[in-house]
Design a protein around this motif. Sequence first.
Motif, PDB file in Angstrom:
ATOM      1  N   GLU A 242       0.837  -1.194   0.000  1.00  0.00           N
ATOM      2  CA  GLU A 242       0.000   0.000   0.000  1.00  0.00           C
ATOM      3  C   GLU A 242       0.873   1.246   0.000  1.00  0.00           C
ATOM      4  O   GLU A 242       1.807   1.361   0.791  1.00  0.00           O
ATOM      5  CB  GLU A 242      -0.917   0.022   1.226  1.00  0.00           C
ATOM      6  CG  GLU A 242      -1.978  -1.074   1.228  1.00  0.00           C
ATOM      7  CD  GLU A 242      -2.892  -0.984   2.419  1.00  0.00           C
ATOM      8  OE1 GLU A 242      -4.111  -0.918   2.218  1.00  0.00           O
ATOM      9  OE2 GLU A 242      -2.373  -0.975   3.550  1.00  0.00           O
ATOM     10  N   GLY A 243       0.571   2.152  -0.894  1.00  0.00           N
ATOM     11  CA  GLY A 243       1.288   3.419  -0.970  1.00  0.00           C
ATOM     12  C   GLY A 243       0.320   4.557  -1.189  1.00  0.00           C
ATOM     13  O   GLY A 243      -0.906   4.375  -1.186  1.00  0.00           O
ATOM     14  N   MET A 244       0.868   5.742  -1.391  1.00  0.00           N
ATOM     15  CA  MET A 244       0.020   6.914  -1.615  1.00  0.00           C
ATOM     16  C   MET A 244      -0.790   6.786  -2.895  1.00  0.00           C
ATOM     17  O   MET A 244      -1.932   7.253  -2.975  1.00  0.00           O
ATOM     18  CB  MET A 244       0.892   8.166  -1.685  1.00  0.00           C
ATOM     19  CG  MET A 244       1.555   8.531  -0.360  1.00  0.00           C
ATOM     20  SD  MET A 244       0.367   9.067   0.881  1.00  0.00           S
ATOM     21  CE  MET A 244      -0.129  10.633   0.209  1.00  0.00           C
ATOM     22  N   GLU A 245      -0.207   6.161  -3.919  1.00  0.00           N
ATOM     23  CA  GLU A 245      -0.868   6.090  -5.216  1.00  0.00           C
ATOM     24  C   GLU A 245      -1.067   4.663  -5.710  1.00  0.00           C
ATOM     25  O   GLU A 245      -1.522   4.459  -6.835  1.00  0.00           O
ATOM     26  CB  GLU A 245      -0.060   6.876  -6.255  1.00  0.00           C
ATOM     27  CG  GLU A 245       0.083   8.349  -5.922  1.00  0.00           C
ATOM     28  CD  GLU A 245       0.918   9.099  -6.941  1.00  0.00           C
ATOM     29  OE1 GLU A 245       1.522   8.431  -7.802  1.00  0.00           O
ATOM     30  OE2 GLU A 245       0.962  10.332  -6.887  1.00  0.00           O
TER      31      GLU A 245
ATOM     32  N   ARG B  28      -2.017   0.404  -4.665  1.00  0.00           N
ATOM     33  CA  ARG B  28      -2.393  -0.683  -3.765  1.00  0.00           C
ATOM     34  C   ARG B  28      -2.359  -1.954  -4.586  1.00  0.00           C
ATOM     35  O   ARG B  28      -3.147  -2.127  -5.518  1.00  0.00           O
ATOM     36  CB  ARG B  28      -3.778  -0.478  -3.154  1.00  0.00           C
ATOM     37  CG  ARG B  28      -4.205  -1.639  -2.242  1.00  0.00           C
ATOM     38  CD  ARG B  28      -5.613  -1.449  -1.706  1.00  0.00           C
ATOM     39  NE  ARG B  28      -6.087  -2.638  -1.018  1.00  0.00           N
ATOM     40  CZ  ARG B  28      -5.897  -2.897   0.272  1.00  0.00           C
ATOM     41  NH1 ARG B  28      -5.229  -2.029   1.013  1.00  0.00           N
ATOM     42  NH2 ARG B  28      -6.354  -4.004   0.819  1.00  0.00           N
TER      43      ARG B  28
END
Length: 315
Positions: free
Chosen positions: A57-60, A62
Amino acid sequence: MKRNERPDGRKPEELRVLHASAGLLPRTHGSGLFMRGETHVLSLLTLGAPGDQQIVEGMEVRTKKRFLHHYNFPPFSTGEVKPMRGPGRREIGHGALAGRALAPLIPQSDAFPYTIRIVSEVLSSNGSSSMASVCGSSLALMDAGVPIKKHAAGAAMGLMMNNKGEYKVLADIQGPEDHYGDMDFKVAGTSRGVTAIQLDIKVDGIPIPILSEALERAKKAREEILAVLVRAIPAPRLSISPNAPMIIGLKVKTDQIGMVIGPGGKNIRSIKERTGAEEIDIEDDGSVFVTGKNGSAEKAAQIIIDMTREYTAGE
Protein backbone atom coordinates in the motif's frame (compact mmCIF):
# COMPACT_ATOMS: atom_id res chain seq x y z
CA MET A 1 47.63 -2.87 -14.52
CA LYS A 2 50.68 -3.36 -16.74
CA ARG A 3 51.15 -6.96 -15.61
CA ASN A 4 47.48 -7.73 -16.31
CA GLU A 5 47.26 -9.52 -12.97
CA ARG A 6 44.95 -9.05 -10.00
CA PRO A 7 45.77 -9.37 -6.27
CA ASP A 8 44.63 -13.01 -6.15
CA GLY A 9 46.50 -13.93 -9.33
CA ARG A 10 43.48 -13.96 -11.67
CA LYS A 11 43.41 -12.39 -15.11
CA PRO A 12 40.97 -9.47 -15.63
CA GLU A 13 38.33 -11.70 -17.29
CA GLU A 14 38.79 -14.70 -14.99
CA LEU A 15 36.12 -15.77 -12.49
CA ARG A 16 36.70 -17.31 -9.10
CA VAL A 17 36.12 -21.04 -8.52
CA LEU A 18 32.42 -21.81 -8.95
CA HIS A 19 30.21 -24.42 -7.28
CA ALA A 20 26.45 -24.99 -7.34
CA SER A 21 24.15 -27.60 -5.83
CA ALA A 22 20.39 -27.98 -5.37
CA GLY A 23 18.13 -29.95 -3.06
CA LEU A 24 20.41 -29.89 -0.02
CA LEU A 25 17.63 -29.65 2.57
CA PRO A 26 14.79 -32.11 1.95
CA ARG A 27 12.43 -30.56 4.52
CA THR A 28 12.36 -27.25 2.63
CA HIS A 29 10.22 -26.75 -0.47
CA GLY A 30 13.33 -25.79 -2.46
CA SER A 31 16.97 -25.00 -1.75
CA GLY A 32 20.10 -24.01 -3.63
CA LEU A 33 23.71 -23.36 -2.64
CA PHE A 34 25.94 -21.20 -4.81
CA MET A 35 29.62 -20.63 -4.07
CA ARG A 36 31.96 -18.27 -5.91
CA GLY A 37 35.31 -18.12 -4.20
CA GLU A 38 34.74 -17.05 -0.61
CA THR A 39 31.21 -15.83 -1.33
CA HIS A 40 28.70 -18.53 -0.34
CA VAL A 41 24.92 -18.07 -0.44
CA LEU A 42 22.23 -20.55 0.59
CA SER A 43 18.79 -19.76 -0.83
CA LEU A 44 15.68 -21.35 0.73
CA LEU A 45 12.28 -21.32 -0.96
CA THR A 46 8.80 -21.66 0.54
CA LEU A 47 5.56 -22.11 -1.41
CA GLY A 48 2.38 -20.64 0.05
CA ALA A 49 -1.28 -20.11 -0.77
CA PRO A 50 -2.48 -17.17 -2.91
CA GLY A 51 -3.74 -15.57 0.30
CA ASP A 52 -0.17 -15.36 1.58
CA GLN A 53 0.68 -12.60 -0.91
CA GLN A 54 2.15 -9.42 0.53
CA ILE A 55 -0.17 -6.42 0.41
CA VAL A 56 1.66 -3.32 -0.82
CA GLU A 57 0.00 0.00 0.00
CA GLY A 58 1.29 3.42 -0.97
CA MET A 59 0.02 6.91 -1.62
CA GLU A 60 -0.87 6.09 -5.22
CA VAL A 61 -0.79 2.30 -5.40
CA ARG A 62 -2.39 -0.68 -3.76
CA THR A 63 -1.28 -4.05 -5.04
CA LYS A 64 -0.07 -7.49 -3.99
CA LYS A 65 3.24 -9.28 -4.39
CA ARG A 66 3.22 -13.02 -4.96
CA PHE A 67 6.99 -13.31 -5.38
CA LEU A 68 9.18 -12.19 -2.46
CA HIS A 69 12.96 -12.29 -2.19
CA HIS A 70 14.61 -11.52 1.15
CA TYR A 71 18.34 -11.25 1.75
CA ASN A 72 20.18 -11.70 5.05
CA PHE A 73 23.76 -10.57 5.60
CA PRO A 74 24.75 -11.69 9.12
CA PRO A 75 27.94 -10.35 10.75
CA PHE A 76 29.67 -13.74 10.70
CA SER A 77 29.62 -13.73 6.87
CA THR A 78 32.50 -11.25 6.92
CA GLY A 79 34.15 -12.58 10.08
CA GLU A 80 32.68 -9.91 12.36
CA VAL A 81 31.30 -10.37 15.86
CA LYS A 82 28.41 -8.02 16.59
CA PRO A 83 24.71 -8.15 17.48
CA MET A 84 22.20 -9.41 14.94
CA ARG A 85 19.97 -6.52 13.91
CA GLY A 86 16.97 -6.10 11.65
CA PRO A 87 17.40 -5.54 7.92
CA GLY A 88 19.24 -2.35 7.04
CA ARG A 89 19.72 -0.40 3.83
CA ARG A 90 22.18 -2.97 2.47
CA GLU A 91 19.92 -5.96 3.11
CA ILE A 92 16.84 -4.25 1.69
CA GLY A 93 18.66 -2.96 -1.39
CA HIS A 94 20.49 -6.16 -2.21
CA GLY A 95 17.36 -8.25 -1.67
CA ALA A 96 15.36 -5.95 -3.97
CA LEU A 97 18.04 -6.06 -6.68
CA ALA A 98 18.12 -9.87 -6.71
CA GLY A 99 14.32 -9.94 -6.60
CA ARG A 100 14.08 -7.71 -9.69
CA ALA A 101 16.55 -9.96 -11.50
CA LEU A 102 14.40 -13.03 -10.78
CA ALA A 103 10.93 -11.52 -11.25
CA PRO A 104 10.79 -11.95 -15.07
CA LEU A 105 11.33 -15.70 -14.61
CA ILE A 106 8.31 -16.24 -12.33
CA PRO A 107 5.34 -17.85 -14.16
CA GLN A 108 1.94 -16.17 -14.18
CA SER A 109 -0.52 -17.07 -11.43
CA ASP A 110 -2.87 -18.89 -13.81
CA ALA A 111 -0.04 -21.35 -14.59
CA PHE A 112 1.42 -21.53 -11.06
CA PRO A 113 -0.88 -19.99 -8.41
CA TYR A 114 1.53 -20.28 -5.49
CA THR A 115 2.95 -17.39 -3.49
CA ILE A 116 6.74 -17.77 -3.62
CA ARG A 117 9.15 -16.56 -0.95
CA ILE A 118 12.93 -17.00 -1.16
CA VAL A 119 15.32 -16.14 1.66
CA SER A 120 18.98 -15.89 0.64
CA GLU A 121 21.32 -16.43 3.57
CA VAL A 122 24.85 -15.14 3.02
CA LEU A 123 27.07 -17.68 4.77
CA SER A 124 30.35 -16.09 3.70
CA SER A 125 31.04 -12.94 1.73
CA ASN A 126 33.93 -11.51 -0.25
CA GLY A 127 32.09 -9.46 -2.82
CA SER A 128 29.00 -9.75 -5.02
CA SER A 129 26.77 -11.59 -2.56
CA SER A 130 23.66 -10.06 -4.17
CA MET A 131 24.56 -11.62 -7.52
CA ALA A 132 25.31 -14.91 -5.77
CA SER A 133 21.79 -14.66 -4.30
CA VAL A 134 20.38 -14.56 -7.84
CA CYS A 135 22.25 -17.79 -8.64
CA GLY A 136 21.24 -19.55 -5.41
CA SER A 137 17.62 -18.47 -5.85
CA SER A 138 17.54 -19.76 -9.42
CA LEU A 139 18.68 -23.16 -8.14
CA ALA A 140 16.02 -23.09 -5.40
CA LEU A 141 13.25 -22.23 -7.88
CA MET A 142 14.05 -25.22 -10.05
CA ASP A 143 14.50 -27.48 -7.03
CA ALA A 144 11.01 -26.48 -5.83
CA GLY A 145 9.43 -27.38 -9.16
CA VAL A 146 8.56 -23.80 -10.09
CA PRO A 147 8.18 -23.95 -13.90
CA ILE A 148 10.76 -21.33 -14.86
CA LYS A 149 12.11 -21.61 -18.40
CA LYS A 150 15.76 -20.73 -17.77
CA HIS A 151 18.28 -20.18 -15.02
CA ALA A 152 19.30 -16.66 -14.04
CA ALA A 153 22.77 -15.66 -12.86
CA GLY A 154 24.66 -12.50 -12.01
CA ALA A 155 28.19 -11.16 -11.59
CA ALA A 156 29.80 -7.85 -10.68
CA MET A 157 32.17 -6.05 -13.05
CA GLY A 158 34.82 -3.68 -11.72
CA LEU A 159 37.09 -1.00 -13.12
CA MET A 160 40.62 0.22 -12.46
CA MET A 161 41.46 3.54 -14.15
CA ASN A 162 44.45 5.87 -13.83
CA ASN A 163 44.80 9.60 -14.47
CA LYS A 164 45.95 8.95 -18.04
CA GLY A 165 42.69 7.27 -18.93
CA GLU A 166 44.20 3.80 -19.06
CA TYR A 167 41.87 1.22 -17.62
CA LYS A 168 41.09 -2.44 -17.04
CA VAL A 169 37.61 -3.94 -16.71
CA LEU A 170 37.58 -6.70 -14.09
CA ALA A 171 35.16 -9.61 -14.01
CA ASP A 172 33.78 -10.94 -10.72
CA ILE A 173 35.34 -8.44 -8.33
CA GLN A 174 36.14 -9.24 -4.71
CA GLY A 175 35.87 -6.99 -1.66
CA PRO A 176 39.23 -5.15 -2.04
CA GLU A 177 38.62 -4.56 -5.76
CA ASP A 178 35.24 -3.08 -4.92
CA HIS A 179 36.74 -0.92 -2.16
CA TYR A 180 39.72 0.43 -4.10
CA GLY A 181 38.26 0.22 -7.60
CA ASP A 182 36.30 2.83 -9.55
CA MET A 183 33.19 0.83 -10.44
CA ASP A 184 30.84 -1.85 -9.15
CA PHE A 185 28.62 -2.84 -12.06
CA LYS A 186 26.23 -5.66 -11.14
CA VAL A 187 24.62 -7.39 -14.12
CA ALA A 188 22.12 -10.25 -13.84
CA GLY A 189 20.09 -12.14 -16.40
CA THR A 190 19.53 -15.31 -18.37
CA SER A 191 21.19 -16.69 -21.47
CA ARG A 192 18.78 -14.57 -23.53
CA GLY A 193 19.34 -11.18 -21.94
CA VAL A 194 19.75 -8.89 -18.94
CA THR A 195 17.01 -8.71 -16.31
CA ALA A 196 18.59 -6.30 -13.77
CA ILE A 197 21.59 -4.00 -13.43
CA GLN A 198 23.01 -1.71 -10.77
CA LEU A 199 25.92 0.66 -11.31
CA ASP A 200 28.00 2.29 -8.55
CA ILE A 201 30.92 4.51 -9.58
CA LYS A 202 33.55 6.59 -7.79
CA VAL A 203 34.63 8.64 -10.81
CA ASP A 204 32.88 11.53 -12.54
CA GLY A 205 31.55 9.33 -15.31
CA ILE A 206 32.01 6.13 -17.28
CA PRO A 207 32.57 6.45 -21.04
CA ILE A 208 30.20 4.46 -23.24
CA PRO A 209 32.98 2.23 -24.67
CA ILE A 210 33.91 1.11 -21.13
CA LEU A 211 30.28 0.33 -20.31
CA SER A 212 29.99 -1.61 -23.56
CA GLU A 213 33.09 -3.63 -22.71
CA ALA A 214 31.81 -4.24 -19.18
CA LEU A 215 28.47 -5.51 -20.48
CA GLU A 216 30.20 -7.81 -22.95
CA ARG A 217 32.45 -9.17 -20.20
CA ALA A 218 29.42 -9.60 -17.93
CA LYS A 219 27.72 -11.63 -20.64
CA LYS A 220 30.67 -14.01 -20.89
CA ALA A 221 30.83 -14.31 -17.10
CA ARG A 222 27.09 -14.99 -16.93
CA GLU A 223 27.35 -17.73 -19.56
CA GLU A 224 30.12 -19.41 -17.59
CA ILE A 225 28.08 -19.28 -14.37
CA LEU A 226 24.91 -20.48 -16.09
CA ALA A 227 26.75 -23.56 -17.34
CA VAL A 228 27.57 -24.43 -13.70
CA LEU A 229 23.94 -23.93 -12.63
CA VAL A 230 22.66 -26.12 -15.45
CA ARG A 231 25.01 -28.91 -14.43
CA ALA A 232 23.63 -28.73 -10.88
CA ILE A 233 19.96 -28.88 -11.99
CA PRO A 234 19.15 -28.56 -15.71
CA ALA A 235 15.37 -28.13 -15.44
CA PRO A 236 12.63 -27.67 -12.81
CA ARG A 237 11.58 -30.75 -10.86
CA LEU A 238 8.57 -32.47 -12.42
CA SER A 239 6.57 -32.08 -9.19
CA ILE A 240 6.66 -29.85 -6.15
CA SER A 241 8.04 -31.03 -2.81
CA PRO A 242 5.81 -33.43 -0.85
CA ASN A 243 6.22 -31.01 2.05
CA ALA A 244 4.62 -28.19 0.05
CA PRO A 245 0.85 -27.69 0.02
CA MET A 246 -1.28 -28.64 -2.96
CA ILE A 247 -3.30 -25.88 -4.62
CA ILE A 248 -6.43 -26.72 -6.64
CA GLY A 249 -8.03 -24.04 -8.79
CA LEU A 250 -11.78 -23.87 -9.41
CA LYS A 251 -14.17 -21.46 -11.05
CA VAL A 252 -17.61 -20.56 -9.73
CA LYS A 253 -20.13 -18.04 -10.97
CA THR A 254 -19.84 -14.60 -9.44
CA ASP A 255 -23.35 -14.84 -8.00
CA GLN A 256 -22.28 -18.03 -6.17
CA ILE A 257 -19.40 -16.40 -4.32
CA GLY A 258 -21.56 -15.31 -1.42
CA MET A 259 -23.00 -18.80 -1.07
CA VAL A 260 -19.53 -20.37 -0.90
CA ILE A 261 -18.31 -17.84 1.65
CA GLY A 262 -21.44 -17.89 3.80
CA PRO A 263 -22.53 -15.28 6.34
CA GLY A 264 -19.36 -13.91 7.96
CA GLY A 265 -17.32 -16.67 6.29
CA LYS A 266 -19.26 -19.43 8.02
CA ASN A 267 -19.27 -21.85 5.09
CA ILE A 268 -15.56 -21.53 4.38
CA ARG A 269 -14.71 -22.08 8.04
CA SER A 270 -16.92 -25.18 8.07
CA ILE A 271 -15.25 -26.63 4.95
CA LYS A 272 -11.78 -26.03 6.41
CA GLU A 273 -12.73 -27.69 9.70
CA ARG A 274 -14.28 -30.72 7.99
CA THR A 275 -11.46 -31.35 5.53
CA GLY A 276 -8.35 -29.91 7.18
CA ALA A 277 -7.70 -27.59 4.21
CA GLU A 278 -5.31 -24.76 5.05
CA GLU A 279 -6.74 -21.93 2.94
CA ILE A 280 -9.65 -21.22 0.61
CA ASP A 281 -9.13 -18.01 -1.38
CA ILE A 282 -11.87 -16.57 -3.61
CA GLU A 283 -11.27 -13.80 -6.15
CA ASP A 284 -13.85 -11.29 -7.37
CA ASP A 285 -14.10 -13.04 -10.74
CA GLY A 286 -15.10 -16.35 -9.15
CA SER A 287 -11.67 -17.98 -9.15
CA VAL A 288 -11.28 -20.26 -6.12
CA PHE A 289 -7.94 -21.60 -4.88
CA VAL A 290 -8.01 -24.37 -2.32
CA THR A 291 -4.75 -25.08 -0.46
CA GLY A 292 -4.02 -28.12 1.67
CA LYS A 293 -1.93 -31.23 2.29
CA ASN A 294 -2.59 -34.97 2.45
CA GLY A 295 -5.70 -34.87 0.30
CA SER A 296 -7.43 -32.09 2.23
CA ALA A 297 -7.40 -29.74 -0.78
CA GLU A 298 -9.09 -32.34 -2.98
CA LYS A 299 -11.80 -32.94 -0.35
CA ALA A 300 -12.51 -29.24 0.11
CA ALA A 301 -12.57 -28.66 -3.65
CA GLN A 302 -15.12 -31.44 -4.10
CA ILE A 303 -17.40 -29.92 -1.45
CA ILE A 304 -17.31 -26.56 -3.27
CA ILE A 305 -18.02 -28.29 -6.60
CA ASP A 306 -21.02 -30.08 -5.10
CA MET A 307 -22.20 -26.88 -3.41
CA THR A 308 -22.17 -24.84 -6.63
CA ARG A 309 -23.32 -27.52 -9.08
CA GLU A 310 -26.38 -26.53 -11.06
CA TYR A 311 -28.56 -29.47 -12.00
CA THR A 312 -30.45 -29.63 -15.26
CA ALA A 313 -33.51 -31.63 -16.27
CA GLY A 314 -32.74 -35.34 -16.48
CA GLU A 315 -29.81 -35.32 -14.03
